[in-house]
Motif scaffolding. Structure first.
Motif, PDB file in Angstrom:
ATOM      1  N   SER A  57       0.816  -1.223   0.000  1.00  0.00           N
ATOM      2  CA  SER A  57       0.000   0.000   0.000  1.00  0.00           C
ATOM      3  C   SER A  57       0.850   1.273   0.000  1.00  0.00           C
ATOM      4  O   SER A  57       0.323   2.369  -0.216  1.00  0.00           O
ATOM      5  N   GLN A  58       2.150   1.139   0.255  1.00  0.00           N
ATOM      6  CA  GLN A  58       3.027   2.303   0.331  1.00  0.00           C
ATOM      7  C   GLN A  58       3.709   2.580  -1.000  1.00  0.00           C
ATOM      8  O   GLN A  58       3.965   1.667  -1.785  1.00  0.00           O
ATOM      9  N   THR A  59       4.040   3.847  -1.224  1.00  0.00           N
ATOM     10  CA  THR A  59       4.898   4.169  -2.361  1.00  0.00           C
ATOM     11  C   THR A  59       6.330   3.750  -2.013  1.00  0.00           C
ATOM     12  O   THR A  59       6.676   3.555  -0.839  1.00  0.00           O
ATOM     13  N   LEU A  60       7.154   3.637  -3.032  1.00  0.00           N
ATOM     14  CA  LEU A  60       8.546   3.253  -2.792  1.00  0.00           C
ATOM     15  C   LEU A  60       9.251   4.295  -1.928  1.00  0.00           C
ATOM     16  O   LEU A  60      10.082   3.951  -1.077  1.00  0.00           O
ATOM     17  N   PHE A  61       8.919   5.568  -2.133  1.00  0.00           N
ATOM     18  CA  PHE A  61       9.518   6.612  -1.305  1.00  0.00           C
ATOM     19  C   PHE A  61       9.200   6.369   0.170  1.00  0.00           C
ATOM     20  O   PHE A  61      10.087   6.435   1.031  1.00  0.00           O
ATOM     21  N   SER A  62       7.930   6.057   0.463  1.00  0.00           N
ATOM     22  CA  SER A  62       7.529   5.835   1.852  1.00  0.00           C
ATOM     23  C   SER A  62       8.186   4.584   2.433  1.00  0.00           C
ATOM     24  O   SER A  62       8.543   4.564   3.615  1.00  0.00           O
ATOM     25  N   VAL A  63       8.325   3.543   1.614  1.00  0.00           N
ATOM     26  CA  VAL A  63       8.979   2.309   2.074  1.00  0.00           C
ATOM     27  C   VAL A  63      10.405   2.603   2.521  1.00  0.00           C
ATOM     28  O   VAL A  63      10.846   2.161   3.585  1.00  0.00           O
ATOM     29  N   ILE A  64      11.132   3.359   1.706  1.00  0.00           N
ATOM     30  CA  ILE A  64      12.539   3.650   2.020  1.00  0.00           C
ATOM     31  C   ILE A  64      12.645   4.626   3.187  1.00  0.00           C
ATOM     32  O   ILE A  64      13.534   4.529   4.032  1.00  0.00           O
ATOM     33  N   GLU A  65      11.699   5.568   3.264  1.00  0.00           N
ATOM     34  CA  GLU A  65      11.744   6.612   4.296  1.00  0.00           C
ATOM     35  C   GLU A  65      11.375   6.087   5.682  1.00  0.00           C
ATOM     36  O   GLU A  65      11.841   6.620   6.707  1.00  0.00           O
ATOM     37  N   GLU A  66      10.555   5.063   5.762  1.00  0.00           N
ATOM     38  CA  GLU A  66       9.963   4.629   7.024  1.00  0.00           C
ATOM     39  C   GLU A  66      10.964   4.410   8.158  1.00  0.00           C
ATOM     40  O   GLU A  66      10.715   4.837   9.295  1.00  0.00           O
ATOM     41  N   PRO A  67      12.119   3.742   7.936  1.00  0.00           N
ATOM     42  CA  PRO A  67      13.067   3.575   9.046  1.00  0.00           C
ATOM     43  C   PRO A  67      13.533   4.903   9.646  1.00  0.00           C
ATOM     44  O   PRO A  67      13.774   4.982  10.861  1.00  0.00           O
ATOM     45  N   LEU A  68      13.645   5.944   8.839  1.00  0.00           N
ATOM     46  CA  LEU A  68      14.037   7.255   9.373  1.00  0.00           C
ATOM     47  C   LEU A  68      12.972   7.792  10.328  1.00  0.00           C
ATOM     48  O   LEU A  68      13.298   8.377  11.363  1.00  0.00           O
ATOM     49  N   LEU A  69      11.723   7.574   9.986  1.00  0.00           N
ATOM     50  CA  LEU A  69      10.637   8.031  10.859  1.00  0.00           C
ATOM     51  C   LEU A  69      10.630   7.261  12.174  1.00  0.00           C
ATOM     52  O   LEU A  69      10.228   7.795  13.213  1.00  0.00           O
ATOM     53  N   ASN A  70      11.069   6.009  12.134  1.00  0.00           N
ATOM     54  CA  ASN A  70      11.091   5.178  13.343  1.00  0.00           C
ATOM     55  C   ASN A  70      12.239   5.512  14.274  1.00  0.00           C
ATOM     56  O   ASN A  70      12.164   5.269  15.484  1.00  0.00           O
ATOM     57  N   PHE A  71      13.341   6.037  13.734  1.00  0.00           N
ATOM     58  CA  PHE A  71      14.541   6.183  14.546  1.00  0.00           C
ATOM     59  C   PHE A  71      15.039   7.622  14.700  1.00  0.00           C
ATOM     60  O   PHE A  71      15.803   7.910  15.604  1.00  0.00           O
ATOM     61  N   GLU A  72      14.638   8.521  13.804  1.00  0.00           N
ATOM     62  CA  GLU A  72      15.209   9.865  13.867  1.00  0.00           C
ATOM     63  C   GLU A  72      14.124  10.922  13.709  1.00  0.00           C
ATOM     64  O   GLU A  72      13.178  10.732  12.943  1.00  0.00           O
ATOM     65  N   LYS A  73      14.267  12.026  14.433  1.00  0.00           N
ATOM     66  CA  LYS A  73      13.403  13.186  14.235  1.00  0.00           C
ATOM     67  C   LYS A  73      14.186  14.214  13.435  1.00  0.00           C
ATOM     68  O   LYS A  73      14.956  15.007  13.986  1.00  0.00           O
ATOM     69  N   ILE A  74      14.001  14.163  12.128  1.00  0.00           N
ATOM     70  CA  ILE A  74      14.712  15.083  11.240  1.00  0.00           C
ATOM     71  C   ILE A  74      13.696  15.728  10.305  1.00  0.00           C
ATOM     72  O   ILE A  74      12.648  15.149  10.004  1.00  0.00           O
ATOM     73  N   PRO A  75      13.968  16.947   9.839  1.00  0.00           N
ATOM     74  CA  PRO A  75      13.030  17.659   8.974  1.00  0.00           C
ATOM     75  C   PRO A  75      12.729  16.870   7.702  1.00  0.00           C
ATOM     76  O   PRO A  75      13.572  16.105   7.212  1.00  0.00           O
ATOM     77  N   SER A  76      11.530  17.047   7.156  1.00  0.00           N
ATOM     78  CA  SER A  76      11.106  16.294   5.977  1.00  0.00           C
ATOM     79  C   SER A  76      12.012  16.559   4.783  1.00  0.00           C
ATOM     80  O   SER A  76      12.255  15.649   3.966  1.00  0.00           O
ATOM     81  N   ALA A  77      12.526  17.773   4.663  1.00  0.00           N
ATOM     82  CA  ALA A  77      13.411  18.088   3.539  1.00  0.00           C
ATOM     83  C   ALA A  77      14.705  17.278   3.619  1.00  0.00           C
ATOM     84  O   ALA A  77      15.230  16.808   2.601  1.00  0.00           O
TER      85      ALA A  77
END
Length: 539
Positions: free
Chosen positions: A382-402
């Protein structure tokens, strides 16, 4: 011509395809294919997924999908064109004159019927023997395919047998009526290398004894090179070339065939270079042991991993090899922190992860990441490839979306994924592209160690070669350390610097790839190496 006349006609080749064209929903997928097979001969159809080899094989036995049909050409069995026969007429041939050994033994056997009843079924359809004779024939067939205690096996159900045993049952069914032609569709792709060798040896023995022709459909070019008398190379539904195996191997006529065989690890002769200088270990495994309880108060535990030790220098690749049940997967789960060992230590960058729990253990996952065998199953559809690759960053780091976006784009570039693909879903990608996404997702956290669990085994040979090249390039540029888990020793030899061989939880060989392959210290390792398909041709 009647079925009996086909049975008695020995003058013509067993099978001839003449300018066969097959279409799905009106679109041709196999174009003007012609070949023949003589009695006692093995012809291998080879090519990548989608090349048309399985569709061609299915058409011979009348098993095309409902939306598929033969547009033109002939399929001649012992000189008689059967391409337009009804399913009812083909039923008289299936099993009796043409038999199929399917790819997956587990899904091909009925789980609620005994082994004996499933072998007996083919005899009931075509011979209607008295029960005593039929049961004796079942036991005879199970004995013939090398199953121990055949009377007991006949009473068992499929789930009580190993994969190799189940494949032998399918072969018993296939040879029950001594057919003129056996179609073997990837008959060993789900089996360990030594079991694979035994199954292929068995098919060879049966072919030589009865003169049965074999059509071997496979993506494993090393097996085709070693086992087939002649090769036929498919691409995009067309025959690229065909001929005697040795001639096609030694002097391929098409660029595609040359590249295809150059990509096969067992045939290429390429080996990983020696380690120039030994770096400090980034992963250290010391005396790791793990038991599983078999249940019950007085039941003994099952030892899945037994006192295993090895280390992996930074920037190198270490492989774990062994057959199903050897302990590879249990050990990998311990290294990833999913299970605790009963004894021993696992150090990543000097930190003993076996003592950690909670948040400290979760943070270890930044240092060690996993790439699964099946890239489609491991990616959220259900996820785009961008979201698949990005997900670990959301789980481990609080960094700006840019910043996250730039990190995702950077790692996508490193694994050669075009930016325009990142808005797509996994189903829109090829197998090789999906595996690049899985690798990118694992690398986004900049881990020290990448665990690759059969990460290339589900891929076609050309795509596998591309992924192996990518892994080597990433290792060289990023200094990555790999633990490569595989049953494919030819690939292990090509990509690894060092190797540990596991057998029933014990480490029976360990050292540099060159030393272990040249001078294995255990009989088990020697058997594994000897069973590598195509290695004798490569030598």
């Amino acid at each position: 011509m009647s079925t009996q006349a086909i049975l008695n006609n020995h003058a013509a080749p067993v099978l001839e395809l003449d300018n066969l064209t097959i279409a799905y929903d009106g679109k041709a997928v196999v174009h003007n294919v012609s070949f023949s097979i003589n009695a006692g001969e093995v012809l291998a159809l080879v090519g990548e997924s989608g090349s048309g080899k399985t569709t061609t094989a299915q058409s011979i036995i009348g098993l095309l999908a409902e939306n598929g049909h033969i547009e033109q050409g002939e399929i001649r069995l012992n000189g008689t064109d059967i391409s337009q026969w009804s399913q009812r007429r083909l039923d008289a041939l299936r099993g009796a004159r043409i038999s199929l050994i399917p790819q997956d033994p587990t899904s091909s056997l009925d789980p609620v019927k005994t082994i004996g009843s499933q072998v007996a079924e083919i005899l009931d359809i075509h011979q209607r023997l008295p029960r005593i004779q039929r049961d004796a024939r079942v036991v005879e067939l199970l004995t013939r395919v090398g199953l121990t205690h055949p009377e007991q096996r006949a009473k068992q159900y499929p789930h009580e047998l190993s994969g190799g045993m189940k494949q032998r049952v399918l072969i018993a069914i296939a040879i029950a009526l001594q057919p003129a032609l056996i179609i073997a569709d990837e008959p060993t792709s789900a089996l360990d290398v030594t079991v694979q060798k035994r199954i292929l040896d068995l098919i060879d023995d049966l072919r030589r004894e009865s003169g049965t022709a074999v059509l071997l459909v496979t993506h494993d070019l090393a097996i085709a090179a070693e086992r087939a008398d002649r090769l036929l190379v498919f691409r995009h539904g067309q025959v690229q070339e065909q001929g005697v195996t040795a001639e096609v191997l030694n002097a391929p006529k098409s660029d595609y065939t040359r590249q295809l065989f150059a990509d096969v690890p067992a045939l290429s002769g390429r080996h990983r270079a020696h380690i120039a200088a030994v770096a400090e270990p980034v992963l250290l495994v010391e005396n790791v042991t793990h038991d599983f309880s078999l249940g019950g108060k007085h039941q003994a535990a099952f030892r899945a991993v037994d006192n295993v030790s090895f280390s992996i220098p930074r920037g190198t690749t270490h492989s774990l090899v062994g057959e199903s049940g050897s302990g590879k997967t249990t050990l990998a789960r311990i290294l990833l922190g999913f299970q605790k060992p009963d004894s021993g230590r696992v150090l990543i960058d000097g930190e003993d992860i076996t003592r950690l729990k909670g948040e400290a253990l979760r943070q270890v996952r930044r240092k060690i990441q996993l790439v699964y065998q099946n890239p489609f199953a491991s990616l959220d559809p259900s996820q785009t490839l961008f979201s698949v690759i990005e997900e670990p960053l959301l789980n481990f780091e609080k960094i700006p979306s840019a910043v996250r976006r730039e990190r995702v784009l950077d790692i996508a570039r490193r694994v050669a994924l075009p930016e325009e693909l990142l808005g797509r879903k996994p189903r829109e990608l090829s197998g090789g592209q999906r595996q690049r996404v899985a690798i990118a997702r694992a690398l986004i956290l900049e881990p020290k160690v990448l665990v690759l669990d059969e990460a290339t085994s589900a891929l076609d040979v050309t795509v596998q070669a591309q992924i192996l090249t990518l892994l080597r390039e990433l290792q060289d540029s990023l200094g990555l350390t790999y633990l490569f888990i595989s049953h494919d020793l030819a690939t292990v030899r090509q990509i690894s610097h060092s190797v540990s061989v596991l057998n029933r939880g014990q480490q029976v060989d360990s050292g540099s790839v060159e030393d272990v392959f040249a001078l294995p210290s255990s009989d088990y390792t020697r058997q594994l190496i000897d069973a590598i398909p195509g290695r004798h041709r490569a030598a």
